[in-house]
Motif scaffolding. Structure first.
Motif, mmCIF file in Angstrom:
data_model
loop_
_atom_site.group_PDB
_atom_site.id
_atom_site.type_symbol
_atom_site.label_atom_id
_atom_site.label_comp_id
_atom_site.label_asym_id
_atom_site.label_seq_id
_atom_site.Cartn_x
_atom_site.Cartn_y
_atom_site.Cartn_z
ATOM 1 N N ASP A 679 44.538 11.991 113.755
ATOM 2 C CA ASP A 679 45.178 11.223 112.692
ATOM 3 C C ASP A 679 44.892 9.729 112.816
ATOM 4 O O ASP A 679 45.295 8.943 111.968
ATOM 5 C CB ASP A 679 46.696 11.447 112.720
ATOM 6 C CG ASP A 679 47.042 12.903 112.468
ATOM 7 O OD1 ASP A 679 48.012 13.374 113.095
ATOM 8 O OD2 ASP A 679 46.344 13.552 111.673
ATOM 9 N N GLY A 680 44.234 9.292 113.871
ATOM 10 C CA GLY A 680 43.987 7.876 114.069
ATOM 11 C C GLY A 680 42.547 7.625 114.461
ATOM 12 O O GLY A 680 41.759 8.550 114.662
ATOM 13 N N PRO A 681 42.189 6.360 114.636
ATOM 14 C CA PRO A 681 40.800 6.009 114.943
ATOM 15 C C PRO A 681 40.414 6.260 116.396
ATOM 16 O O PRO A 681 39.236 6.262 116.726
ATOM 17 C CB PRO A 681 40.749 4.517 114.622
ATOM 18 C CG PRO A 681 42.160 4.039 114.838
ATOM 19 C CD PRO A 681 43.039 5.174 114.428
ATOM 20 N N THR A 682 41.416 6.425 117.301
ATOM 21 C CA THR A 682 41.091 6.598 118.710
ATOM 22 C C THR A 682 41.817 7.789 119.317
ATOM 23 O O THR A 682 42.823 8.266 118.800
ATOM 24 C CB THR A 682 41.477 5.344 119.524
ATOM 25 O OG1 THR A 682 42.881 5.133 119.424
ATOM 26 C CG2 THR A 682 40.725 4.116 119.035
ATOM 27 N N GLU A 683 41.264 8.246 120.396
ATOM 28 C CA GLU A 683 41.890 9.259 121.248
ATOM 29 C C GLU A 683 42.339 8.542 122.506
ATOM 30 O O GLU A 683 41.514 7.963 123.222
ATOM 31 C CB GLU A 683 40.870 10.344 121.585
ATOM 32 C CG GLU A 683 41.326 11.352 122.604
ATOM 33 C CD GLU A 683 40.198 12.290 123.024
ATOM 34 O OE1 GLU A 683 40.397 13.010 124.009
ATOM 35 O OE2 GLU A 683 39.142 12.288 122.371
#
Length: 721
Positions: A679-683
């Motif tokens: 759901d976001g740009p990073t893990e």
């Protein structure tokens, strides 16, 4: 005439060694009953009428200062009770300091703190030390008393600390009242000569004073029992209703001779590469670990989750989830009742796991059990309890080369199908993919804790130790590794990273656990000296056993774990092995072994369905090696020194078997992530690390030790830190 059935009142100041002292008193004073109260349970006016029903009082050790009313509670008033209410009192550590301060002694800080250190105790063979020879005793104190001439309290024993602290009072008596006390800890596992013998002498002196004064102990009545509770003994916990043994389901098992089969191969055959599916594997990746356990989860496998503070658990099967209200139960009672209904028979006796619960318990779950307020949570990501019920499993015995295929489901074709798959896989050439990420897009961003802030917190921790608030504080901080989300698109990057971690730092208690919304990669040893070419056993023993700091840290935790075991099983707790250096594949390690057993015939002694096992797990959390001692006060202090909740880190992971056994490892040398990265740009992966801060700690060295601990985990993502 001796008192045949003495009753002792033990006043606890929230210490982590109290039940060790209770056990020592039981050994020293025949046929005694011990009742425990906290120092803030009663005011002195409420306590005085109750004292008439007791033969003597034991004032236990505890954190803090005798000059702080919140630390000492009713104890400060005990030393000043009127003549008609007097009874024999024996104090330990804080007990001695409070007695001294009550009669005008000066309270001072030691120049060199003594926590978990052994000293020779000098004495003249009188009073508490009548007939006692050599005394080597364990000390846990940063404060001490200097007696004033003519104050009414006189010295019975002392330690000579030389240039460090000079002469330090180690035992005292009141010159006219039946009060005695020692500064050292007679109940410690490493105290020699000044434990059992000194308590026996106290009881001899107490009986002599009682006969001389004609004091009578009143006959016990129900009202007193209601006020102070039941005597200390094995926990009278209820047994959940269980199915009679003869009608329990039988575990289906197939045994294969497959010495070439690896846990990694079985994991991949069971679909570990599917990042969106749950998966559990407890992996003995190095000696002395032996068994690897791999679960084969189904859509219908039950996942149980719980957040501290909620009055319910979430029960999930596939995409369907329901909430079950706990009512007046806590999660531990619910788990005991749940597992009591899952008992089976006929599992293979050579392996420790037949099926059951596998998963994670957080640090905060233990904090809650201690009665310490949890931090305010701004987000609810990782459940504090996250377990899955495993009905299909494979257990690999690395010693014999046997593979056990098991099912809890009657007449299950899965056994035959899985056996065929494993045999076929064992005949095929091994396929190995090097655990490398050099070809992956993006560069991991490693965010370390702020060094200046961490060192400042170490110094704050040491100040709390010098003030007597704790003997040891396990101070930790969080490191974050951020990766572009595209990093994980092809296949299971978390599985590949676990393989890299396993290769870099093989450990006997490793795990790959993916129970949404949490994924954990763990490679968990305890306190170590890293092995390198040229380091021999003699070198390791010199570095570990020869280190005052290392042995003191280990001793504190051994005494703390003894206390936790005594609290549940009663008197029969034994240290089978203390501070022995063991050789692991990549490390040398200090190992101690503590065992507790219920007495034969005691309720629950042969009944693994009883709640005693869950009570033991509850009392052991958070792990003492990750808090310090005394545990409750140390946790309270750490809540003010650490910037983040720990979550999964420094909790435990492991299993509870349908056969009644369980095994849990401390979650260190691990990393975990929230499975919402898509759901976001990073893990983002979190790694906790830290160290046991003692009075002997050097702040810069502690920082460097934390970085060394981080290296093995961060290496699963990048070679740079």
């Amino acid at each position: 005439m001796a008192i045949e059935h003495p009753r002792l009142l033990l006043i606890d100041s929230y210490d982590s060694f109290t039940f060790n002292l209770a056990s020592l008193c039981k050994q020293s004073i025949p046929n005694c009953s011990i009742y425990l109260i906290r120092n803030d349970t009663f005011t002195i006016s409420e306590l005085l009428p109750l004292l008439k029903f007791f033969s003597a009082v034991i004032v236990g050790p505890g954190p803090g200062s005798p000059e702080n009313d919140q630390d000492i509670g009713v104890i400060k008033d005990l030393w000043k009770i009127a003549e008609q209410s007097l009874l024999p009192v024996f104090g330990v550590c804080l007990g001695l300091q409070s007695l001294g301060v009550a009669y005008g002694a000066q309270l001072k800080r030691l120049d060199v703190v003594k926590h978990g250190q052994i000293s020779h105790i000098h004495h003249q063979g009188v009073e508490l030390f009548h007939g006692v020879g050599l005394v080597e005793a364990v000390r846990y104190h940063s404060l001490h008393v200097v007696l004033e001439v003519g104050c009414g309290v006189e010295e019975l024993a002392w330690a000579d600390d030389g240039a460090e602290n000079g002469r330090v009072v180690m035992a005292v008596r009141h010159t006219s009242k039946p009060f005695w006390a020692v500064q050292y800890h007679p109940e410690s596992v490493c105290t020699r000569g000044g434990g059992l013998e000194v308590i026996q002498n106290f009881w001899r002196l107490a009986q002599s004073w009682t006969r001389k004064t004609g004091r009578q102990t009143l006959v016990w009545n129900i009202a007193v029992g209601n006020a102070v509770g039941d005597p200390w003994q094995c926990s009278p916990l209820p047994s959940p209703h269980t199915t009679p043994s003869a009608s329990r389901p039988i575990v289906s098992t197939a045994v294969l001779e497959l010495p070439v089969m690896t846990a990694a191969t079985v994991c991949e055959l069971f679909g570990v590469s599917d990042e969106k599916s749950p998966f559990v594997s407890l992996d003995s990746a190095a000696q002395p670990g032996r068994f690897s356990i791999i679960g084969s989860l189904m859509q219908s496998s039950l996942q149980i989750t719980h957040f501290v503070g909620d009055g319910f658990l979430s029960l999930t099967r596939g995409r369907h989830s329901v909430q079950e209200d706990l009512g007046r139960r806590d999660v531990w009672t619910w788990l005991a009742e749940f597992m009591a209904t899952k008992r089976v028979r006929g599992g293979h006796p050579d392996i420790p796991f037949w099926g059951g619960l596998i998963g994670l318990l957080s640090y905060e779950l233990g904090v809650h059990s201690l009665g310490v307020a949890s931090r305010e949570r701004h987000t609810r990501q990782h459940p504090d309890l996250n377990l899955v019920f495993v009905e299909h499993s494979v257990v690999i015995d690395s010693v014999t080369g046997r593979v056990f295929v098991q099912s809890l489901i009657p007449d299950d074709s899965w056994i035959t199908d899985t056996t065929s798959i494993l045999v076929k896989a064992s005949l095929e050439p091994a396929k190995t993919v090097p655990p490398s990420f050099k070809d992956s897009p993006g560069t991991p961003v490693v965010t370390l804790p702020d060094k200046c802030r961490y060192i400042a917190r170490i110094n704050e921790a040491k100040e709390r130790i010098f003030a007597g608030d704790s003997y040891e504080l396990c101070l930790t901080a969080r490191t974050t590794i951020s990766l572009p989300s595209t990093f994980s698109v092809s296949g299971s990057s978390s599985w590949r990273r676990y393989q890299a971690l396993r290769t870099k730092n093989p450990a006997p208690y490793s795990a790959y656990i993916r129970l949404h919304p949490t994924t954990l990669l763990s490679s968990s040893p305890e306190r170590t000296v890293r092995k390198a070419p040229g380091i021999t056993r003699a070198d390791a023993e010199a570095a570990l056993v020869g280190s005052t700091k290392e042995v003191a840290e280990n001793l504190m935790i051994v005494d703390l774990i003894r206390h936790d075991l005594h609290a549940v099983v009663g008197e029969d707790v034994e240290v089978k092995q203390f501070c022995v250096v063991e050789e692991y594949e990549t490390v040398w390690q200090l190992v101690s072994v503590i065992e507790g057993r219920l007495e034969p015939g005691t309720y629950g002694a042969s009944d693994p369905d009883s709640q005693l096992g869950w009570e033991m797990l509850k009392r052991s959390l958070p792990p003492g090696s990750m808090t310090g001692a005394p545990k409750k006060r140390s946790v309270e202090i750490l809540q003010t020194l650490e910037d983040h909740e720990r979550g999964i880190y420094s909790g435990v992971f492991g299993y509870w078997c349908v056969g009644g056994g369980s095994d849990w490892s401390v979650t260190i040398r691990s990393c975990f992530k929230f499975d919402g990265w898509e759901d976001g740009p990073t893990e983002d992966w979190n790694i906790g690390a830290g160290g046991a801060i003692t009075a002997l700690s050097d702040a810069d060295a502690e920082w460097e030790e934390m970085i060394v601990k981080l290296t093995s985990v961060v290496g699963a993502f990048t070679s740079c830190i």
